[in-house]
Design an enzyme around this catalytic site. Structure first.
Site: not given
Ligand code: UD1
Length: 426
Positions: A22-23, A92, A116, A121, A405
């Site tokens: 998925k990711n 998201r 979420c 996030r 999902r």
């Molecule tokens: C992706 C994965 C999800 C996985 C996560 C962590 C996809 C579609 N989803 O989610 O399944 O659980 O990685 O491995 O690939 N953060 C910020 N600011 C930002 C971006 C992130 O503060 O602009 C924080 C988030 O709140 C979180 C951390 O950074 O605490 C990691 O998040 P992130 O790696 O961005 O997760 P996703 O990419 O949303």
């Protein structure tokens, strides 16, 4: 809302085939926006989130021709540069269209994903990175409104140091950088295998990318990208989930489960922890076998962190194992601030778990017993399924749409292995 009804205590035996990730699929589908030529993707998992991404692209005017596990996408007549709230709020990862849209068309309007269930996030790192590349981005009525005001309407290469490691943030910036003027360096980049899979597609499309899979990705922008073909990598989280389900049942009821079509090398931290927990595993190039070794599960402490460490997306499933292991183990979540919602539900099945800050202290119990529980997010649901497979009697898991999902045909796959599991329409 559909429910799953699982009768625990059945022996799992046989082989299960793992679907595409998925990711990896979600950013790869978004990459179709970067070119007017066709992008053909195979090993596409049949998942609700994949359907959402395809609908989002279709609404923008991307042609989508889907046939089972294949899809052909062509963004040669894009009519809308907007990702609307009604779709973004359900997924998201919709934010992944921001970078490609902006890079190719010089403008984008993407709804903010909002909070979420598993934490705040935010997307500030996506925004900051694109701003460093010359985009102007404002929040208007809940939407990120992005445009490029430079002459020529193109992003410019930049050196970006993200404040934290972000997976979709890295992907968004890497995609945007492929069409920027000059060279972009992303420091503190996420190293997840899904980023490498996305980079492979982009390179096949003509992008110049070095360092994907390391914490420093360098992208030299090109004038335009072309079409490509790509097979999505296998889902390492689905793989890990079936390994945990197999480990839980095999330890109690013997049997032998082979998880096929996988990349064991993308699961090092999970395999290490399963072995530490007392699970017997044998790896081949593309399969992993779980066998009964006659020993009880002892569980293991886990601490989630960025790849290559233990994934947060496997935390709930591993906790289910610790719930039935001998001994007390600690599960520490460092990525998301509210990712213990399954604890309450596991407790309803008889698990003994205490939460101290971001650590769950799990005292293994000899038996779990079936009850009605509620899925609260995607991976939490998977943890509940694993617990239900070994609980005495019947467990009903409500709000199973979370599972749909991210897991393709989970109940069919478990049924084929011998589980007693059925879906009841809500
Ligand atoms: C992706 C994965 C999800 C996985 C996560 C962590 C996809 C579609 N989803 O989610 O399944 O659980 O990685 O491995 O690939 N953060 C910020 N600011 C930002 C971006 C992130 O503060 O602009 C924080 C988030 O709140 C979180 C951390 O950074 O605490 C990691 O998040 P992130 O790696 O961005 O997760 P996703 O990419 O949303």
């Amino acid at each position: 809302m559909d429910k799953l009804v699982i009768t625990g205590g059945r022996r799992l035996d046989g082989a299960v085939d793992i679907s595409g990730a998925k990711n990896a699929a979600l950013p790869i589908l978004a990459a179709a926006l970067l070119t007017a030529e066709p992008l053909e993707i195979s090993n596409l998992p049949t998942l609700h989130d994949v359907g959402t991404m395809l609908r989002l692209l279709e609404r923008m005017g991307v042609q989508v021709r889907r046939d089972e596990g294949r899809v052909a996408l062509q963004a040669d007549a894009v009519t809308s540069l907007e990702a609307a709230y009604d779709l973004v709020k359900t997924m998201r990862a919709s934010i992944l269209v921001l970078g490609p849209m902006l890079a190719r068309f010089g403008a984008a309007r993407v709804s903010l994903p909002g909070g979420c269930a598993i934490g705040q996030r935010p997307v500030d790192q996506h925004v900051k990175g694109l701003q460093a590349m010359g985009a102007s981005i404002a929040v208007e009525q809940g939407y990120l409104v992005a445009r490029i005001e430079r002459a020529g309407g193109r992003l410019r290469g930049a050196r970006i140091v993200t404040e934290m490691v972000t997976v979709t943030g890295t992907e968004n910036l890497m995609m945007a950088a492929t069409l920027a003027d000059g060279t972009t360096t992303i420091e503190n980049a996420a190293r997840e295998p899904e980023i490498v899979d996305l980079a492979e597609v982009l390179v096949a499309m003509g992008a110049r990318i070095a360092g994907a899979g390391t914490d420093r990705i360098v992208v030299e922008g090109v004038e335009r990208l072309n079409g490509a073909r790509h097979a999505v990598m296998p889902d390492r989280i689905e793989t890990g989930t079936f390994l945990c389900a197999a480990a839980a049942t095999v330890s109690r009821h013997r049997g032998e489960v082979v998880v096929r079509g996988v990349r064991p090398r993308t699961l090092d931290a999970v395999l290490d922890k399963l072995r530490e927990a007392g699970v017997a595993l044998e790896c081949d190039a593309d399969s992993i076998r779980v066998t009964a070794n006659g020993h009880a599960l002892v569980g293991a402490n886990v601490r989630t962190s960025e790849y290559p460490a233990f994934p947060t997306d496997m935390q709930a499933q591993f906790m289910a194992l610790d719930c039935i292991a001998d001994g007390t183990n600690r599960v520490t979540e460092t990525i998301f601030e509210n990712r213990f919602m399954h604890v309450q539900e596991l407790s309803r099945l008889g698990a003994s778990i205490e939460i101290e800050g971001n650590t769950a202290i799990v005292k293994g119990v000899p038996r779990l017993s079936g009850a009605s529980v509620m899925a609260t997010d995607l991976r939490a649901s998977a943890g509940l399924v694993i617990a239900a497979l070994v609980a005495d009697g019947e467990t009903t898991i409500d709000r199973i749409y979370h599972l749909d999902r991210g897991y393709q045909a989970m109940e069919a796959k478990l049924t084929a292995l011998g589980a007693t599991i059925r879906r009841v329409a809500g």
